[in-house]
Design an enzyme around this catalytic site. Structure first.
Site, PDB file in Angstrom:
ATOM      1  N   ARG A   1      -2.507  -6.127  -8.278  1.00 19.70           N
ATOM      2  CA  ARG A   1      -1.338  -6.992  -8.087  1.00 19.70           C
ATOM      3  C   ARG A   1      -1.260  -8.094  -9.122  1.00 19.70           C
ATOM      4  O   ARG A   1      -0.229  -8.380  -9.682  1.00 19.70           O
ATOM      5  CB  ARG A   1      -1.373  -7.637  -6.690  1.00 19.70           C
ATOM      6  CG  ARG A   1      -1.138  -6.660  -5.569  1.00 19.70           C
ATOM      7  CD  ARG A   1      -1.640  -7.223  -4.284  1.00 19.70           C
ATOM      8  NE  ARG A   1      -3.051  -7.547  -4.392  1.00 19.70           N
ATOM      9  CZ  ARG A   1      -3.819  -7.936  -3.395  1.00 19.70           C
ATOM     10  NH1 ARG A   1      -3.301  -8.083  -2.209  1.00 19.70           N
ATOM     11  NH2 ARG A   1      -5.099  -8.178  -3.572  1.00 19.70           N
TER      12      ARG A   1
ATOM     13  N   SER B   1      -3.062  -7.802   2.952  1.00 23.26           N
ATOM     14  CA  SER B   1      -3.219  -7.649   4.407  1.00 23.26           C
ATOM     15  C   SER B   1      -3.618  -8.984   5.025  1.00 23.26           C
ATOM     16  O   SER B   1      -3.137  -9.347   6.108  1.00 23.26           O
ATOM     17  CB  SER B   1      -4.303  -6.611   4.725  1.00 23.26           C
ATOM     18  OG  SER B   1      -3.943  -5.365   4.210  1.00 23.26           O
TER      19      SER B   1
ATOM     20  N   HIS C   1       0.841  -1.207   0.000  1.00 28.65           N
ATOM     21  CA  HIS C   1       0.000   0.000   0.000  1.00 28.65           C
ATOM     22  C   HIS C   1       0.881   1.264   0.000  1.00 28.65           C
ATOM     23  O   HIS C   1       0.593   2.223  -0.718  1.00 28.65           O
ATOM     24  CB  HIS C   1      -0.881   0.039   1.263  1.00 28.65           C
ATOM     25  CG  HIS C   1      -1.916  -1.041   1.349  1.00 28.65           C
ATOM     26  ND1 HIS C   1      -2.034  -1.879   2.435  1.00 28.65           N
ATOM     27  CD2 HIS C   1      -2.903  -1.407   0.501  1.00 28.65           C
ATOM     28  CE1 HIS C   1      -3.052  -2.712   2.250  1.00 28.65           C
ATOM     29  NE2 HIS C   1      -3.584  -2.460   1.077  1.00 28.65           N
TER      30      HIS C   1
ATOM     31  N   LYS D   1     -15.381  -7.884   6.788  1.00 29.93           N
ATOM     32  CA  LYS D   1     -14.657  -8.867   7.582  1.00 29.93           C
ATOM     33  C   LYS D   1     -14.374  -8.258   8.964  1.00 29.93           C
ATOM     34  O   LYS D   1     -14.197  -7.064   9.078  1.00 29.93           O
ATOM     35  CB  LYS D   1     -13.350  -9.236   6.897  1.00 29.93           C
ATOM     36  CG  LYS D   1     -13.376  -8.865   5.423  1.00 29.93           C
ATOM     37  CD  LYS D   1     -12.086  -8.329   4.882  1.00 29.93           C
ATOM     38  CE  LYS D   1     -12.353  -7.362   3.747  1.00 29.93           C
ATOM     39  NZ  LYS D   1     -11.242  -6.878   3.021  1.00 29.93           N
TER      40      LYS D   1
HETATM   41  O1  PNS Z   1      -8.959  -2.874   0.619  1.00 32.88           O
HETATM   42  P1  PNS Z   1     -10.290  -3.310   0.116  1.00 32.88           P
HETATM   43  O2  PNS Z   1     -11.060  -4.008   1.222  1.00 32.88           O
HETATM   44  O3  PNS Z   1     -10.217  -4.130  -1.144  1.00 32.88           O
HETATM   45  O4  PNS Z   1     -11.108  -1.946  -0.250  1.00 32.88           O
HETATM   46  C1  PNS Z   1     -12.425  -1.996  -0.668  1.00 32.88           C
HETATM   47  C2  PNS Z   1     -13.046  -0.581  -0.777  1.00 32.88           C
HETATM   48  C3  PNS Z   1     -12.908   0.174   0.516  1.00 32.88           C
HETATM   49  C4  PNS Z   1     -12.367   0.197  -1.874  1.00 32.88           C
HETATM   50  C5  PNS Z   1     -14.550  -0.794  -1.148  1.00 32.88           C
HETATM   51  O5  PNS Z   1     -15.118  -1.730  -0.275  1.00 32.88           O
HETATM   52  C6  PNS Z   1     -15.369   0.482  -1.109  1.00 32.88           C
HETATM   53  O6  PNS Z   1     -15.163   1.388  -1.884  1.00 32.88           O
HETATM   54  N1  PNS Z   1     -16.307   0.560  -0.153  1.00 32.88           N
HETATM   55  C7  PNS Z   1     -17.193   1.689   0.019  1.00 32.88           C
HETATM   56  C8  PNS Z   1     -18.645   1.348  -0.331  1.00 32.88           C
HETATM   57  C9  PNS Z   1     -18.959   1.629  -1.787  1.00 32.88           C
HETATM   58  O7  PNS Z   1     -18.782   2.735  -2.284  1.00 32.88           O
HETATM   59  N2  PNS Z   1     -19.480   0.611  -2.503  1.00 32.88           N
HETATM   60  C10 PNS Z   1     -19.905   0.710  -3.879  1.00 32.88           C
HETATM   61  C11 PNS Z   1     -18.779   0.706  -4.897  1.00 32.88           C
HETATM   62  S1  PNS Z   1     -18.254  -0.872  -5.300  1.00 32.88           S
END
Ligand code: PNS
Length: 166
Positions: free
Chosen positions: A91, A129, A18, A42
Site C-alpha cells: 500500500r 484490517s 484484499h 495478535k
Molecule cells: O496479513 P499479515 O498479517 O501481514 O500476513 C502475514 C503473513 C501471514 C503473510 C506472515 O505472517 C506469514 O507468512 N506467516 C507464516 C509463517 C512464516 O512462514 N514465517 C516466515 C516467513 S517471514
C-alpha cells in the site's frame, strides 16, 4: 499447466483492499489460493473458521479462487499446494520494510519461491484490517471499506460500539 499464486494473510477481517488484490492477481494468474494464517500473533477478532467462511462466501462460485487456512511456514504450504509465487499487496512505503524482510526470508527458505507485490486501487491504499476494526469499534462507518457480509459479522461480534464525539 495452471499458474497458481498464493495470497497469504491474517485477513482479520478481509477488506475491500484484499478483495481488490485477489482480482488484480487473477489478471496475471489462472488461480489464486487465499491462505488464511491460523492463530496470528495478535489476538484475532475472528476465529480462523470465521475468517475462512467469510472469504469463501465473498468468492462463492469463483472456481479460480480457493480458500484454505494454514499454519507453519508459508513457503512449505505454498509448495505443498502447487504454488511458486506469493502475492502481497503493497500500500505505502511504510509496508515496504516488513514486506522486504518477509520476501527475502521466504526466498532464503525456498529459493525458487518468488514474491510479487501488487498495488491496490488508490482508494484502498490507506486501508488495513486494524484500522477498519478501530474505526468500527469507535462507531465509525466501514461500509465502503469491507464487503457487506463482513460488516454484518462485525456488527454481530461487536454490538456495543462507541459513539464518535463531535
Ligand atoms: O496479513 P499479515 O498479517 O501481514 O500476513 C502475514 C503473513 C501471514 C503473510 C506472515 O505472517 C506469514 O507468512 N506467516 C507464516 C509463517 C512464516 O512462514 N514465517 C516466515 C516467513 S517471514
Amino acid at each position: 499447466m495452471e499458474n497458481k499464486a498464493i495470497y497469504p494473510g491474517s485477513f482479520d477481517p478481509i477488506t475491500n483492499g484484499h478483495v481488490d488484490i485477489v482480482e488484480r492477481g487473477l489478471k496475471v494468474f489462472d488461480r489464486i489460493l487465499v491462505a488464511v494464517l491460523e492463530n496470528p500473533k495478535k489476538d484475532p477478532l475472528f476465529s480462523t473458521k470465521e475468517r475462512v467462511t467469510m472469504i469463501r462466501k465473498i468468492f462463492q462460485g469463483r472456481k479460480e479462487i480457493e480458500i484454505k487456512s494454514f499454519h507453519g511456514l508459508l513457503v512449505e504450504f505454498a509448495e505443498a499446494n502447487g504454488s511458486g509465487t506469493v502475492i502481497r499487496g503493497l500500500r505505502a512505503i511504510s509496508d515496504f520494510e516488513y514486506e522486504f524482510q518477509m520476501a527475502l526470508m521466504n526466498r532464503k527458505l525456498a529459493p525458487r519461491m518468488e514474491t510479487l507485490f501488487m498495488m491496490p486501487s488508490l482508494k484502498f491504499s490507506f486501508l488495513s484490517s486494524n484500522l477498519v476494526k478501530e474505526v468500527f469499534m469507535l462507531g465509525g462507518n466501514v461500509r465502503d471499506l469491507v464487503p457487506g457480509l463482513v460488516e454484518a459479522k462485525m456488527r454481530e461480534k461487536l454490538p456495543k460500539r462507541g459513539r464518535i464525539q463531535i
